[in-house]
Design an enzyme around this catalytic site. Sequence first.
Site, short mmCIF file in Angstrom:
data_model
loop_
_atom_site.label_atom_id
_atom_site.label_comp_id
_atom_site.label_asym_id
_atom_site.label_seq_id
_atom_site.Cartn_x
_atom_site.Cartn_y
_atom_site.Cartn_z
N GLY A 74 61.07 7.94 66.42
CA GLY A 74 60.05 8.31 67.83
C GLY A 74 58.95 8.83 67.27
O GLY A 74 58.68 8.89 65.69
N GLY A 92 54.83 10.76 68.26
CA GLY A 92 54.36 11.88 69.06
C GLY A 92 53.29 12.27 69.00
O GLY A 92 52.85 11.46 67.48
N GLY A 93 52.08 12.56 69.57
CA GLY A 93 51.08 12.94 68.85
C GLY A 93 51.27 14.00 67.34
O GLY A 93 50.14 14.83 67.37
N PHE A 94 52.00 15.08 67.33
CA PHE A 94 52.16 15.53 66.29
C PHE A 94 53.04 15.16 64.77
O PHE A 94 53.29 15.89 63.86
CB PHE A 94 53.84 16.81 66.66
N LYS A 130 55.91 11.33 63.36
CA LYS A 130 57.18 11.22 63.13
C LYS A 130 58.24 11.69 63.17
O LYS A 130 58.18 12.57 62.54
CB LYS A 130 56.92 9.74 62.12
N VAL A 131 58.93 11.02 63.95
CA VAL A 131 60.57 10.88 63.87
C VAL A 131 61.54 10.30 63.04
O VAL A 131 61.90 8.78 63.41
CB VAL A 131 60.98 11.83 65.72
N LYS A 138 61.52 15.85 61.64
CA LYS A 138 60.01 15.86 62.26
C LYS A 138 59.44 15.83 61.86
O LYS A 138 59.55 17.24 60.72
CB LYS A 138 60.26 16.22 64.13
N ASP A 141 57.22 22.52 76.34
CA ASP A 141 56.81 21.03 76.06
C ASP A 141 57.52 20.80 76.31
O ASP A 141 58.72 19.76 75.76
CB ASP A 141 56.67 21.11 74.44
#
Length: 668
Positions: free
Chosen positions: A354, A356-358, A360-361, A376, A472
């Site tokens: 995954g 996102g803006g913060f 990778k996972v 994360k 969130d």
Amino acid sequence: MAAAPRSLCFCVVFHLSLISMAFSQDENQFIYNGFNGSRLHLDGLAKVLPNGLLQLTNISELKSGYGFHPYPFKFNTSSSQSLSFSTNFVFSLVPAVNNFGGNGMAFVFSPSLSFTKATPGSYLGLFNSSNNGKSTNHILAIELDTVESPEFEDIDGNHVGIDVNSLISNDSTAAAYFSDEEGKNKSLTLESGKPMQMWIDYNGAEKLLNVTLAPIRFPKPSRPLLSISIDLSDIFLDSMYVGFSAATGTRKSDHYILGWSFNRTGQAQDLDISKLPPPPPRRKTSKKQDPMMIVLVVVVVVMFIVVIGAIYIVRKKKYEEVYEDWEKEYGPHRISYKNLFKATKGFKDKEVIGQGGFGKVYKGVLPSSNEQIAIKRVTHDSGQGMKQFVAEIVSMGRLRHRNLVQLRGYCRRKGELLLVYDYMPNGSLDKILYGNMRPHLNWFQRIRILRGVACGLLYLHEEWEQVVLHRDIKPANVLLDADLNGKLGDFGLARLYDHGSNPQTTNLVGTVGYLAPELLRTGKATTSSDVFSFGAFMLEVACGRRPMELGDMDLVDWVIECWKKGSILDASDQRLEGLFVEEQMELVLKLGMFCSHPNPAIRPSMKQVMQYLDGDAKFPDISPDSNVIGAFTATNEASDIVVSFSSLFESSSSHTMSTIDSILISGR
């Protein structure tokens, strides 16, 4: 004349004994109590000395030596049981300088007798830097290693290891033997010059490889030194050679084999220790040392220390973490970067599940327990707020609820924070909701996910020791376990405060489409702003549409439009094909609108949301008139709207309906 017949008789007996020895070396087994008269395939420095010793190397630098049975053994690799074998041999390693020899030797199975491209030194004459670790090698080696090589993750400079296609051992341990009398392992020094005996046994039926070590005159111990489960049919070819390899580096030793017995089909014959050639003499340190030798040894030692130190610094830098004194109290929640690095195979891109803006996972497997985890990587500023942030992360690690993804701990390194969670095999809800999964999520699964997330939020807001604001809530942060149960995860933006106090957060964070209107004005998150996000989330799961999509009407406006036309169910996800309980769908859509109201004072609490979903409180029948639409589309909140919805909560709690002025009317 009498002497001649006796001489003739002696010659006949001698030749018959040689013939007998030759015939004892059949196609499945052989035994050498010394190597005079043997027909081994020798290469490199290897030779048979006049007294019968097989010398693999002398004290030349950076050389290799090989001694192999001249004919390959045939293995039926389609049948694991046919791969059984047994061997034992006596060896002696005599260092050029006392306690400073190298590099070691190995008992080897190889599909070829050619090792021309192999490197001596730490590679033991078996591999080189380009083929080390390749499955095409088809080599099994039991190493007797006398030099610690950090590049091969050696445990020390005196160990036995089981190697498959690589000098990085599948398993290794310090050289020792089990004393049956004392009931414990006793250490051995491989390069002591003393003869030692090794037994290697493989049971193809059980796929079990045992390696046993002992001094020469000790019987075979009852416990092996190494024992691993391994399927050699994945490694061996149908035709394999068996023998020995040894190598020297800048450190060097004489590597000797005194005797060797092997059986491909059963237990190898015991060596006759009394018939073995005498062990090689151990070198004695001269009283007068050659000054040049002393200088050379000192230079080598210094270079060795420098290299080891450099490797240590590089490895330490590789796993370097940010660690401050105040974090000691959070020790149990701190996970080492080294373990996370190994769990993700070096944070390889193929382990990313995954993004996102913060950050990778990654998916990982903890090396110590084989448990699956999700990691994360979040970029952060290590300023004054980091201590408070870590304290909150650790506090949230104590959260325990079946509908929350368990936060296991954290790690700080350079400019990033790593958060470690339980791994969810079905990934995030948004990937399933908008992906190509067949069949699509049915209504039963969706309503169960909605209820699960609502239950988790109720726990965060009202049932834990502190109030937790998630900040969130969206499908990307709802993860699904193996049974497609919804679990709220990603607490990277969450904040805590005590019950009865006011939250101090003023930073605007979250995702557009799920942000409550008051957050855009004040930046202050509350439980009510979490409820707004949950309302958007409810509508999204029911309608199969994101809250905001380029070129399309906003989701709230879309639901209101369908509602105004008299058929709110038309807003439901078309992929459901009408296969849902209409009363449940209508409740979810209206409750989603209720939670998404622009006025925070009108929104229900998560406790009320759960009461509506579980049927413990009657949700009022409402219909959209112009005031309702104005309430959802206007940027300000009129006082009469607040009064009307307050009346709604009072009436619903008493399970009676009264006339709701301008906003709510009874009936559909």
